[in-house]
Write an enzyme that holds these catalytic residues in place. Structure first.
Site, PDB file in Angstrom:
ATOM      1  N   ASN A   9       0.639  -1.297  -0.053  1.00  0.00           N
ATOM      2  CA  ASN A   9       0.033  -0.086   0.099  1.00  0.00           C
ATOM      3  C   ASN A   9       0.807   1.225  -0.033  1.00  0.00           C
ATOM      4  OD1 ASN A   9       0.845  -0.337   2.515  1.00  0.00           O
ATOM      5  ND2 ASN A   9      -1.144   0.393   3.556  1.00  0.00           N
ATOM      6  N   CYS A  10       2.076   1.212  -0.129  1.00  0.00           N
ATOM      7  CA  CYS A  10       3.051   2.273  -0.193  1.00  0.00           C
ATOM      8  C   CYS A  10       2.936   3.072  -1.609  1.00  0.00           C
ATOM      9  CB  CYS A  10       4.412   1.914   0.296  1.00  0.00           C
ATOM     10  SG  CYS A  10       5.634   3.210  -0.143  1.00  0.00           S
TER      11      CYS A  10
END
Length: 113
Positions: A9-10
């Site tokens: 999710n970065c």
């Protein structure tokens, strides 16, 4: 084979993975949230880059752990990287014995295309 280290999710990791997909480059993702990174890997990376590049002192994890107050030296920073992989700047990309930390499209184009 390109090995990408980070978390799904970065935003920077997403950009890197999109770059590899769009350019039909094979890669594998090592997710810091689901896998433990061995300290030996961090030591290997530090032979290829500097601590100030690998250690993310601007991360939420860094702030939440209040590490700024500890004024860590490089040895202590490396110990923290081993204990808390989310302190590693993302993504870390290994390929052909080389290492790229972070996402920069221009650098990726020069390195991979």
């Amino acid at each position: 084979m390109i090995q990408v280290y980070g978390i799904k999710n970065c935003d920077s990791v997403k950009k890197a993975l999109k770059f590899f997909k769009n350019n039909n480059l094979e890669y594998t993702l090592f997710d810091f949230r689901t896998q433990d990174l061995p300290c030996e890997k961090i030591s290997t990376w530090l032979e290829l880059t500097e601590m100030k590049i690998l250690f993310n002192s601007r991360s939420t994890t860094f702030r939440n752990l209040k590490l700024k107050e500890l004024n860590l030296d490089e040895v202590s920073q490396q110990e923290w990287l081993c204990k808390e992989n989310l302190l590693i700047k993302r993504p870390v990309v290994e390929y052909d014995g080389k290492l790229i930390v972070g996402f920069n499209e221009e650098n990726y184009q020069k390195s991979f295309l």
